[in-house]
Design a protein around this motif. Structure first.
Motif, PDB file in Angstrom:
ATOM      1  N   ASN A  34      10.057  -6.717  -2.609  1.00 48.58           N
ATOM      2  CA  ASN A  34       9.989  -5.284  -2.913  1.00 48.58           C
ATOM      3  C   ASN A  34      10.095  -4.448  -1.652  1.00 48.58           C
ATOM      4  N   TYR A  35       9.442  -4.890  -0.579  1.00 44.23           N
ATOM      5  CA  TYR A  35       9.451  -4.163   0.677  1.00 44.23           C
ATOM      6  C   TYR A  35      10.877  -3.964   1.171  1.00 44.23           C
ATOM      7  N   GLN A  36      11.638  -5.024   1.171  1.00 49.64           N
ATOM      8  CA  GLN A  36      13.021  -4.939   1.646  1.00 49.64           C
ATOM      9  C   GLN A  36      13.859  -4.036   0.745  1.00 49.64           C
ATOM     10  N   ASN A  37      13.654  -4.113  -0.557  1.00 52.21           N
ATOM     11  CA  ASN A  37      14.391  -3.257  -1.493  1.00 52.21           C
ATOM     12  C   ASN A  37      14.053  -1.782  -1.296  1.00 52.21           C
ATOM     13  N   TYR A  38      12.774  -1.467  -1.154  1.00 50.60           N
ATOM     14  CA  TYR A  38      12.369  -0.071  -0.970  1.00 50.60           C
ATOM     15  C   TYR A  38      12.821   0.449   0.390  1.00 50.60           C
ATOM     16  N   GLN A  39      12.793  -0.395   1.400  1.00 52.90           N
ATOM     17  CA  GLN A  39      13.271   0.021   2.718  1.00 52.90           C
ATOM     18  C   GLN A  39      14.769   0.340   2.666  1.00 52.90           C
ATOM     19  N   ARG A  40      15.534  -0.490   1.953  1.00 56.64           N
ATOM     20  CA  ARG A  40      16.973  -0.259   1.805  1.00 56.64           C
ATOM     21  C   ARG A  40      17.225   1.041   1.048  1.00 56.64           C
ATOM     22  N   ARG A  41      16.493   1.289  -0.032  1.00 56.90           N
ATOM     23  CA  ARG A  41      16.655   2.524  -0.800  1.00 56.90           C
ATOM     24  C   ARG A  41      16.289   3.754   0.037  1.00 56.90           C
ATOM     25  N   TYR A  42      15.248   3.620   0.861  1.00 62.84           N
ATOM     26  CA  TYR A  42      14.843   4.716   1.735  1.00 62.84           C
ATOM     27  C   TYR A  42      15.957   5.009   2.746  1.00 62.84           C
ATOM     28  N   GLY A  47      18.833   8.104   5.415  1.00 62.23           N
ATOM     29  CA  GLY A  47      19.657   7.781   6.569  1.00 62.23           C
ATOM     30  C   GLY A  47      18.907   7.190   7.740  1.00 62.23           C
ATOM     31  N   VAL A  48      17.628   6.929   7.567  1.00 61.73           N
ATOM     32  CA  VAL A  48      16.809   6.274   8.596  1.00 61.73           C
ATOM     33  C   VAL A  48      15.928   5.246   7.903  1.00 61.73           C
ATOM     34  N   CYS A  49      15.318   4.404   8.678  1.00 58.94           N
ATOM     35  CA  CYS A  49      14.413   3.405   8.118  1.00 58.94           C
ATOM     36  C   CYS A  49      13.021   3.664   8.681  1.00 58.94           C
ATOM     37  N   TRP A  50      11.997   3.411   7.873  1.00 60.50           N
ATOM     38  CA  TRP A  50      10.655   3.582   8.434  1.00 60.50           C
ATOM     39  C   TRP A  50      10.375   2.492   9.440  1.00 60.50           C
ATOM     40  N   ASP A  51       9.367   2.716  10.276  1.00 61.34           N
ATOM     41  CA  ASP A  51       9.182   1.917  11.483  1.00 61.34           C
ATOM     42  C   ASP A  51       8.058   0.892  11.418  1.00 61.34           C
ATOM     43  N   GLY A  52       7.587   0.536  10.251  1.00 64.96           N
ATOM     44  CA  GLY A  52       6.393  -0.290  10.128  1.00 64.96           C
ATOM     45  C   GLY A  52       6.390  -1.567  10.928  1.00 64.96           C
ATOM     46  N   GLU A  53       7.513  -2.258  10.999  1.00 59.94           N
ATOM     47  CA  GLU A  53       7.525  -3.542  11.682  1.00 59.94           C
ATOM     48  C   GLU A  53       7.467  -3.388  13.202  1.00 59.94           C
ATOM     49  N   ASP A  54       7.760  -2.212  13.708  1.00 59.67           N
ATOM     50  CA  ASP A  54       7.776  -1.999  15.149  1.00 59.67           C
ATOM     51  C   ASP A  54       6.380  -1.802  15.746  1.00 59.67           C
ATOM     52  N   PHE A  55       5.373  -1.655  14.915  1.00 59.52           N
ATOM     53  CA  PHE A  55       4.061  -1.318  15.426  1.00 59.52           C
ATOM     54  C   PHE A  55       3.202  -2.531  15.726  1.00 59.52           C
ATOM     55  N   THR A  89      13.745  17.764  -4.485  1.00 65.59           N
ATOM     56  CA  THR A  89      14.965  17.017  -4.797  1.00 65.59           C
ATOM     57  C   THR A  89      15.003  15.681  -4.072  1.00 65.59           C
ATOM     58  N   ASP A  90      14.314  15.582  -2.958  1.00 62.98           N
ATOM     59  CA  ASP A  90      14.289  14.310  -2.231  1.00 62.98           C
ATOM     60  C   ASP A  90      12.985  13.526  -2.454  1.00 62.98           C
ATOM     61  N   GLU A  91      12.314  13.774  -3.610  1.00 65.79           N
ATOM     62  CA  GLU A  91      11.140  12.970  -3.943  1.00 65.79           C
ATOM     63  C   GLU A  91      11.536  11.499  -3.924  1.00 65.79           C
ATOM     64  N   PHE A  92      10.625  10.669  -3.404  1.00 66.19           N
ATOM     65  CA  PHE A  92      10.951   9.244  -3.269  1.00 66.19           C
ATOM     66  C   PHE A  92       9.707   8.406  -3.515  1.00 66.19           C
ATOM     67  N   GLN A  93       9.804   7.480  -4.458  1.00 68.03           N
ATOM     68  CA  GLN A  93       8.738   6.509  -4.675  1.00 68.03           C
ATOM     69  C   GLN A  93       8.978   5.369  -3.705  1.00 68.03           C
ATOM     70  N   PHE A  94       8.084   5.214  -2.720  1.00 67.86           N
ATOM     71  CA  PHE A  94       8.346   4.304  -1.604  1.00 67.86           C
ATOM     72  C   PHE A  94       7.751   2.909  -1.771  1.00 67.86           C
ATOM     73  N   ALA A  95       7.146   2.630  -2.906  1.00 67.54           N
ATOM     74  CA  ALA A  95       6.583   1.305  -3.175  1.00 67.54           C
ATOM     75  C   ALA A  95       6.548   1.096  -4.681  1.00 67.54           C
ATOM     76  N   PRO A  96       6.404  -0.155  -5.113  1.00 67.40           N
ATOM     77  CA  PRO A  96       6.292  -0.387  -6.556  1.00 67.40           C
ATOM     78  C   PRO A  96       4.997   0.221  -7.092  1.00 67.40           C
ATOM     79  N   GLN A  97       4.945   0.396  -8.395  1.00 67.35           N
ATOM     80  CA  GLN A  97       3.718   0.894  -9.000  1.00 67.35           C
ATOM     81  C   GLN A  97       2.590  -0.098  -8.743  1.00 67.35           C
ATOM     82  N   ILE A  98       1.413   0.449  -8.463  1.00 64.59           N
ATOM     83  CA  ILE A  98       0.228  -0.373  -8.268  1.00 64.59           C
ATOM     84  C   ILE A  98      -0.863   0.178  -9.182  1.00 64.59           C
ATOM     85  N   THR A  99      -2.000  -0.462  -9.201  1.00 62.96           N
ATOM     86  CA  THR A  99      -3.074  -0.062 -10.104  1.00 62.96           C
ATOM     87  C   THR A  99      -4.282   0.433  -9.321  1.00 62.96           C
TER      88      THR A  99
END
Length: 168
Positions: A34-42, A47-55, A89-99
């Motif tokens: 899911n992480y890879q899919n959401y990162q690709r969609r983002y 036009g950029v990728c979030w930086d989580g793995e760089d930290f 217009t640029d609303e984005f769900q950045f992760a799968p639904q959780i509970t």
């Protein structure tokens, strides 16, 4: 239910997307694809990728969120959609639904009646000690207690919305 997150505070990135994903990935192997899919969609959307793995290891996960919740809409079992840019217009769900696993009451008291040297924080009506307050701040995505109080800089009452087993 949608939970909206900002991506910056005082014109500096807060890395909430990355911190939330760090917590999700630590909790279950199911999130890796899911992480890879959401990162690709983002990337496709912004036009950029979030930086989580760089930290690396110094970035602590965001494991819950604090909300005003005047109508007490949050409760255990509710579905959470994690989004940025809510209702835009640029609303984005950045992760799968959780509970939502649970909700705790939070109150931040600035009266000076409880603590003379700063605000007092209560979870479920119990005063937090300094060590627990530090854990709360970090688990909510803030690097320090000072940063937590920079954001929550006035009297506050609301709910602590959990999606992990952590409680205070």
């Amino acid at each position: 239910m949608k939970l909206a997150f900002g991506t910056s505070f005082h014109n500096q990135p807060n890395y909430f997307i990355e911190k939330i994903w760090r917590g999700l990935l630590a909790g279950s192997d199911d999130f890796i694809t899911n992480y890879q899919n959401y990162q690709r969609r983002y990337l496709e959307k912004f036009g950029v990728c979030w930086d989580g793995e760089d930290f690396g290891e110094f970035m602590e996960p965001k494991l819950h969120t604090i909300r005003k919740d005047l109508d007490n809409e949050w409760s255990a079992g509710k579905t959470i959609q994690l989004v940025i840019n809510l209702n835009a217009t640029d609303e984005f769900q950045f992760a799968p639904q959780i509970t939502c696993t649970s909700v705790q009451r939070i109150h931040i008291d600035y009266s000076g009646l409880i603590k003379e040297n700063g605000p007092a924080v209560f979870i479920d009506y119990e005063l937090l000690d300094q060590e627990t307050l530090a854990k709360l701040a970090i688990n909510d995505g803030f690097p320090t207690i000072a940063d937590f109080f920079l954001y929550f800089n006035e009297e506050f009452a609301g709910n602590l919305v959990h999606w992990t087993p952590i409680r205070y």
